[in-house]
Design a protein around this motif. Structure first.
Motif, PDB file in Angstrom:
ATOM      1  N   ALA A 151      51.357  34.874  22.335  1.00 32.72           N
ATOM      2  CA  ALA A 151      51.935  34.566  23.602  1.00 32.72           C
ATOM      3  C   ALA A 151      52.796  34.118  23.828  1.00 32.72           C
ATOM      4  O   ALA A 151      52.624  32.742  24.490  1.00 32.72           O
ATOM      5  CB  ALA A 151      51.497  35.697  25.141  1.00 32.72           C
ATOM      6  N   ILE A 152      54.594  33.605  24.557  1.00 37.63           N
ATOM      7  CA  ILE A 152      55.485  33.219  24.811  1.00 37.63           C
ATOM      8  C   ILE A 152      55.959  33.103  26.653  1.00 37.63           C
ATOM      9  O   ILE A 152      55.671  33.546  27.016  1.00 37.63           O
ATOM     10  CB  ILE A 152      56.278  33.547  24.492  1.00 37.63           C
ATOM     11  N   ASP A 153      55.318  32.120  26.479  1.00 42.53           N
ATOM     12  CA  ASP A 153      55.174  31.432  28.106  1.00 42.53           C
ATOM     13  C   ASP A 153      56.700  31.089  28.426  1.00 42.53           C
ATOM     14  O   ASP A 153      57.135  30.148  27.413  1.00 42.53           O
ATOM     15  CB  ASP A 153      53.601  30.422  28.617  1.00 42.53           C
ATOM     16  N   MET A 154      56.804  30.346  29.728  1.00 44.31           N
ATOM     17  CA  MET A 154      57.970  30.452  30.481  1.00 44.31           C
ATOM     18  C   MET A 154      58.678  28.779  29.372  1.00 44.31           C
ATOM     19  O   MET A 154      59.511  29.010  28.980  1.00 44.31           O
ATOM     20  CB  MET A 154      58.249  30.355  31.084  1.00 44.31           C
ATOM     21  N   GLU A 155      57.929  27.905  29.526  1.00 44.39           N
ATOM     22  CA  GLU A 155      58.306  26.824  29.661  1.00 44.39           C
ATOM     23  C   GLU A 155      58.277  26.708  28.100  1.00 44.39           C
ATOM     24  O   GLU A 155      59.409  25.998  27.089  1.00 44.39           O
ATOM     25  CB  GLU A 155      56.742  26.007  29.438  1.00 44.39           C
ATOM     26  N   THR A 156      57.171  27.837  27.153  1.00 46.04           N
ATOM     27  CA  THR A 156      57.964  27.428  25.132  1.00 46.04           C
ATOM     28  C   THR A 156      59.283  28.254  25.396  1.00 46.04           C
ATOM     29  O   THR A 156      60.456  27.694  24.350  1.00 46.04           O
ATOM     30  CB  THR A 156      56.772  28.608  24.843  1.00 46.04           C
ATOM     31  N   LYS A 157      59.388  29.724  26.096  1.00 47.16           N
ATOM     32  CA  LYS A 157      60.785  29.917  25.587  1.00 47.16           C
ATOM     33  C   LYS A 157      62.244  29.190  26.628  1.00 47.16           C
ATOM     34  O   LYS A 157      63.683  28.447  25.396  1.00 47.16           O
ATOM     35  CB  LYS A 157      61.502  31.371  27.120  1.00 47.16           C
ATOM     36  N   LEU A 158      61.760  28.610  27.490  1.00 47.42           N
ATOM     37  CA  LEU A 158      62.942  27.069  27.319  1.00 47.42           C
ATOM     38  C   LEU A 158      63.354  25.998  26.787  1.00 47.42           C
ATOM     39  O   LEU A 158      64.364  25.758  25.801  1.00 47.42           O
ATOM     40  CB  LEU A 158      62.646  26.542  29.301  1.00 47.42           C
ATOM     41  N   ALA A 159      62.463  25.715  26.034  1.00 44.80           N
ATOM     42  CA  ALA A 159      61.970  24.632  24.914  1.00 44.80           C
ATOM     43  C   ALA A 159      62.711  25.340  23.975  1.00 44.80           C
ATOM     44  O   ALA A 159      63.705  24.873  22.995  1.00 44.80           O
ATOM     45  CB  ALA A 159      61.117  24.099  24.585  1.00 44.80           C
ATOM     46  N   ALA A 167      53.058  37.917  20.600  1.00 46.79           N
ATOM     47  CA  ALA A 167      52.262  39.721  21.909  1.00 46.79           C
ATOM     48  C   ALA A 167      52.805  39.615  22.568  1.00 46.79           C
ATOM     49  O   ALA A 167      52.765  40.583  24.057  1.00 46.79           O
ATOM     50  CB  ALA A 167      50.368  39.188  21.920  1.00 46.79           C
ATOM     51  N   GLY A 168      53.688  38.874  23.241  1.00 37.85           N
ATOM     52  CA  GLY A 168      54.970  38.827  24.248  1.00 37.85           C
ATOM     53  C   GLY A 168      55.500  37.668  24.691  1.00 37.85           C
ATOM     54  O   GLY A 168      54.446  36.880  24.683  1.00 37.85           O
ATOM     55  N   GLY A 169      55.484  38.127  26.683  1.00 31.24           N
ATOM     56  CA  GLY A 169      55.053  37.492  27.403  1.00 31.24           C
ATOM     57  C   GLY A 169      54.240  36.952  27.836  1.00 31.24           C
ATOM     58  O   GLY A 169      52.700  38.043  27.255  1.00 31.24           O
ATOM     59  N   THR A 204      52.957  42.116  16.604  1.00 30.34           N
ATOM     60  CA  THR A 204      54.168  41.778  17.604  1.00 30.34           C
ATOM     61  C   THR A 204      54.488  43.660  18.460  1.00 30.34           C
ATOM     62  O   THR A 204      55.018  43.890  18.191  1.00 30.34           O
ATOM     63  CB  THR A 204      54.947  42.074  16.087  1.00 30.34           C
ATOM     64  N   TYR A 205      54.026  42.523  19.815  1.00 34.00           N
ATOM     65  CA  TYR A 205      54.213  43.855  20.528  1.00 34.00           C
ATOM     66  C   TYR A 205      55.177  43.022  21.867  1.00 34.00           C
ATOM     67  O   TYR A 205      55.485  41.729  22.031  1.00 34.00           O
ATOM     68  CB  TYR A 205      52.918  43.351  21.438  1.00 34.00           C
ATOM     69  N   GLY A 206      55.167  44.176  22.973  1.00 33.55           N
ATOM     70  CA  GLY A 206      56.446  43.433  23.655  1.00 33.55           C
ATOM     71  C   GLY A 206      57.518  42.774  23.823  1.00 33.55           C
ATOM     72  O   GLY A 206      58.372  43.020  22.968  1.00 33.55           O
ATOM     73  N   GLY A 207      57.506  40.966  23.999  1.00 35.77           N
ATOM     74  CA  GLY A 207      58.041  40.272  23.742  1.00 35.77           C
ATOM     75  C   GLY A 207      58.346  40.000  23.229  1.00 35.77           C
ATOM     76  O   GLY A 207      59.457  39.600  22.277  1.00 35.77           O
ATOM     77  N   GLY A 208      57.410  39.968  21.835  1.00 33.82           N
ATOM     78  CA  GLY A 208      57.726  39.713  20.413  1.00 33.82           C
ATOM     79  C   GLY A 208      58.890  41.025  19.892  1.00 33.82           C
ATOM     80  O   GLY A 208      59.280  40.232  18.729  1.00 33.82           O
ATOM     81  N   PHE A 209      58.529  41.999  20.064  1.00 35.33           N
ATOM     82  CA  PHE A 209      59.544  43.531  19.554  1.00 35.33           C
ATOM     83  C   PHE A 209      60.881  42.828  20.014  1.00 35.33           C
ATOM     84  O   PHE A 209      61.522  42.913  19.038  1.00 35.33           O
ATOM     85  CB  PHE A 209      58.344  44.179  20.092  1.00 35.33           C
ATOM     86  N   ASP A 210      61.087  42.342  21.162  1.00 35.94           N
ATOM     87  CA  ASP A 210      62.488  42.447  21.510  1.00 35.94           C
ATOM     88  C   ASP A 210      63.397  40.901  20.722  1.00 35.94           C
ATOM     89  O   ASP A 210      63.687  41.556  20.298  1.00 35.94           O
ATOM     90  CB  ASP A 210      62.424  42.225  22.964  1.00 35.94           C
ATOM     91  N   ALA A 240      51.563  44.473   9.494  1.00 31.05           N
ATOM     92  CA  ALA A 240      51.594  43.538  10.850  1.00 31.05           C
ATOM     93  C   ALA A 240      52.138  45.123  11.458  1.00 31.05           C
ATOM     94  O   ALA A 240      52.037  46.429  11.232  1.00 31.05           O
ATOM     95  CB  ALA A 240      53.149  43.582  10.585  1.00 31.05           C
ATOM     96  N   GLN A 241      51.474  45.011  12.808  1.00 31.12           N
ATOM     97  CA  GLN A 241      51.736  45.882  13.782  1.00 31.12           C
ATOM     98  C   GLN A 241      52.317  45.532  14.964  1.00 31.12           C
ATOM     99  O   GLN A 241      52.179  44.865  15.483  1.00 31.12           O
ATOM    100  CB  GLN A 241      49.888  45.865  15.044  1.00 31.12           C
ATOM    101  N   ILE A 242      53.450  46.522  14.766  1.00 29.84           N
ATOM    102  CA  ILE A 242      54.622  46.208  15.521  1.00 29.84           C
ATOM    103  C   ILE A 242      54.942  47.704  16.886  1.00 29.84           C
ATOM    104  O   ILE A 242      54.983  48.379  16.634  1.00 29.84           O
ATOM    105  CB  ILE A 242      55.715  46.125  14.885  1.00 29.84           C
ATOM    106  N   GLY A 243      54.963  46.366  18.262  1.00 32.65           N
ATOM    107  CA  GLY A 243      55.189  47.799  18.842  1.00 32.65           C
ATOM    108  C   GLY A 243      55.490  48.056  20.486  1.00 32.65           C
ATOM    109  O   GLY A 243      55.845  46.435  20.921  1.00 32.65           O
TER     110      GLY A 243
END
Length: 257
Positions: A27-35, A63-65, A106-112, A126-129
Motif C-alpha cells: 500500500a502506498i503512503d503519501m510520502e512515497t507517492k510524493l517521492a 493494495a492501494g492507499g 492489485t487493488y484500489g489505488g493499485g488498480f488506478d 494476479a488478483q486485480i480489483g
C-alpha cells in the motif's frame, strides 16, 4: 523526505521504481507517492532514462492507499486524491513509456495505478480489483478510463460488485496489455523493457503524446492528427532516415537524442 517505501535506480536506459512495503501489501503512503512523483519529474528530462518500470517487492503489486493514513487524517479524502492525481498526471504526461509488472494483489489505488501505466503486464494469477464501493468510497479515477477501455457493462461490474478478477481475465477484457504465467512474468517484462530501450526516444515520445491526444478525438480527427505528427517528424527528425538506413545496412540504429 523520510520513510519513503520505495527504491529508485537507473541502469541501461531503464529507471526502476520498486515499491517496498511488503507488510502492508505495498500500500502506498503519501510520502512515497510524493517521492515517486518527484522522481518522475526528474526522469522526464534525463537522456539516460528511456523507459520507466514500476514493480513491487514480495507477493503483491499494490493494495492501494494506506487506510491508516485516512483515519489519521480524520477521513479527509482530498489529500489522498490530490497526491494520486499528481502521480498519475506525471505518469501519463512524461515523455518516456511506462511499464508496470503486475503480480499478486492489485487493488484500489493499485488498480488506478495500472490504468495510468502505458504498458501494464500481469501474471495470469494476479488478483486485480477495485474495492472502493465496499469501503463506502465513490471512486473517481477509474470510471472514465475503464469505460473507454473495457466498456460500460464491465465497468459497472468491476466497480459496483468490487469483486477482483485474475490477470488472465484482465488481459481478455483489455485491462492490461498482456498476461503471462507467473513464472514467466520477469522474462516477459524484461523483453518489453529491452524493446523499448532500443527504440528512438524521440519517436516514442511523439507516439505516446499522439496516442493519448487522439484517444479524445473522433476516429477521423485522430487519424489526421497522428498523420500530421508522423509527416512532420519524417521531414524534420533524423530518426526516419537512420532507421531505414540501419535496416538496409543490417545494423543497429544509432539514435540521436
Amino acid at each position: 523526505m523520510t520513510d519513503v517505501n520505495a527504491e529508485f535506480s537507473v541502469a541501461d536506459g531503464v529507471a526502476r521504481i520498486e515499491i517496498r512495503r511488503e507488510a502492508k501489501l505495498n500500500a502506498i503512503d503519501m510520502e512515497t507517492k510524493l517521492a515517486m512523483t518527484d522522481r518522475l519529474r526528474d526522469y522526464r528530462d534525463r537522456d539516460d532514462v528511456r523507459v520507466v518500470l514500476f514493480e513491487s517487492a514480495g507477493d503483491a503489486f499494490c493494495a492501494g492507499g494506506d487506510l491508516q493514513e485516512v483515519k489519521e487524517r480524520d477521513y479527509a479524502l482530498e489529500p489522498f486524491t490530490e497526491t494520486w492525481d499528481d502521480l498519475f498526471t506525471e505518469m501519463r504526461t512524461m515523455p518516456q513509456p511506462t511499464v508496470a509488472k503486475i503480480d499478486g494483489h492489485t487493488y484500489g489505488g493499485g488498480f488506478d495505478f495500472l490504468l495510468h501505466t502505458d504498458i501494464p503486464v500481469a501474471a495470469d494469477d494476479a488478483q486485480i480489483g477495485q474495492p472502493e464501493s465496499a469501503l463506502g468510497i465513490v471512486n473517481h479515477f477509474s470510471p472514465p478510463e475503464l469505460v473507454h477501455r473495457v466498456g460500460l457493462p464491465t465497468t459497472m461490474d468491476l466497480l459496483m460488485t468490487a469483486e477482483p478478477i485474475s490477470g488472465e481475465r484482465a488481459d481478455e477484457i483489455g485491462l492490461v496489455s498482456r498476461s503471462v504465467p507467473a513464472d514467466e512474468l520477469d522474462a516477459a517484462v524484461e523483453s518489453i523493457l529491452d524493446a523499448l530501450a532500443a527504440k528512438s526516444p524521440r519517436v516514442l515520445k511523439k507516439l505516446k503524446r499522439s496516442i493519448y491526444a487522439s484517444a479524445e478525438m473522433s476516429p477521423t480527427a485522430a487519424k489526421s492528427q497522428v498523420e500530421a505528427v508522423s509527416l512532420e517528424a519524417a521531414r524534420t527528425d533524423p530518426d526516419y532516415r537512420e532507421g531505414v538506413d540501419a535496416q538496409l545496412e543490417r545494423r543497429d540504429p544509432e539514435w540521436s537524442s
